[in-house]
Design a protein around this motif. Structure first.
Motif, PDB file in Angstrom:
ATOM      1  N   PRO A 193       0.834  -1.209   0.000  1.00  0.00           N
ATOM      2  CA  PRO A 193       0.000   0.000   0.000  1.00  0.00           C
ATOM      3  C   PRO A 193       0.868   1.258   0.000  1.00  0.00           C
ATOM      4  CG  PRO A 193      -0.069  -1.095   2.138  1.00  0.00           C
ATOM      5  CD  PRO A 193       0.698  -1.985   1.212  1.00  0.00           C
ATOM      6  N   ARG A 194       0.393   2.267  -0.728  1.00  0.00           N
ATOM      7  CA  ARG A 194       1.132   3.526  -0.809  1.00  0.00           C
ATOM      8  C   ARG A 194       0.230   4.671  -0.374  1.00  0.00           C
ATOM      9  NH1 ARG A 194       2.555   0.724  -5.366  1.00  0.00           N
ATOM     10  NH2 ARG A 194       4.739   0.236  -5.530  1.00  0.00           N
ATOM     11  N   GLY A 195       0.810   5.606   0.314  1.00  0.00           N
ATOM     12  CA  GLY A 195       0.082   6.809   0.677  1.00  0.00           C
ATOM     13  C   GLY A 195      -0.921   6.619   1.794  1.00  0.00           C
ATOM     14  N   GLU A 196      -0.964   5.466   2.389  1.00  0.00           N
ATOM     15  CA  GLU A 196      -1.895   5.232   3.487  1.00  0.00           C
ATOM     16  C   GLU A 196      -1.141   5.430   4.799  1.00  0.00           C
ATOM     17  OE1 GLU A 196      -3.803   1.460   3.141  1.00  0.00           O
ATOM     18  OE2 GLU A 196      -4.206   1.741   1.010  1.00  0.00           O
ATOM     19  N   PRO A 197      -1.784   6.078   5.767  1.00  0.00           N
ATOM     20  CA  PRO A 197      -1.090   6.293   7.041  1.00  0.00           C
ATOM     21  C   PRO A 197      -0.852   4.971   7.771  1.00  0.00           C
ATOM     22  CG  PRO A 197      -3.376   6.997   7.186  1.00  0.00           C
ATOM     23  CD  PRO A 197      -3.123   6.616   5.752  1.00  0.00           C
TER      24      PRO A 197
END
Length: 80
Positions: free
Chosen positions: A61-65
């Motif tokens: 996953p990218r850009g997820e906190p």
């Protein structure tokens, strides 16, 4: 890993296969450049068993906190 020139590998293919089975993967070069690797079927199957690191990283996953939960308990004393 041993290195074989393509002409040598073609003329001594049975020996190339024996070397791959007994001594591990064998490099074959063409015009002085690495072209292919001959390896035993069992070694190939081991490579194919799980997902590659590249696949794992590209599907991450990218850009997820990143959610981390920390314990609310106080830190215990450490005696050395």
């Amino acid at each position: 890993m041993s290195t074989w020139q393509l002409q040598e590998a073609k003329s001594r293919f049975s020996e190339l296969v024996e070397q791959a089975l007994s001594n591990g993967p064998q490099w074959v070069t063409r015009r002085g450049e690495e072209a292919v690797v001959v390896l035993a079927a069992a070694d190939y199957r081991l490579l194919q068993q799980g997902p590659s690191l590249v696949k794992v990283l590209t599907n991450a996953p990218r850009g997820e906190p990143l959610v981390l939960q920390r314990s609310v308990e106080p830190v215990r004393d450490l005696y050395l």
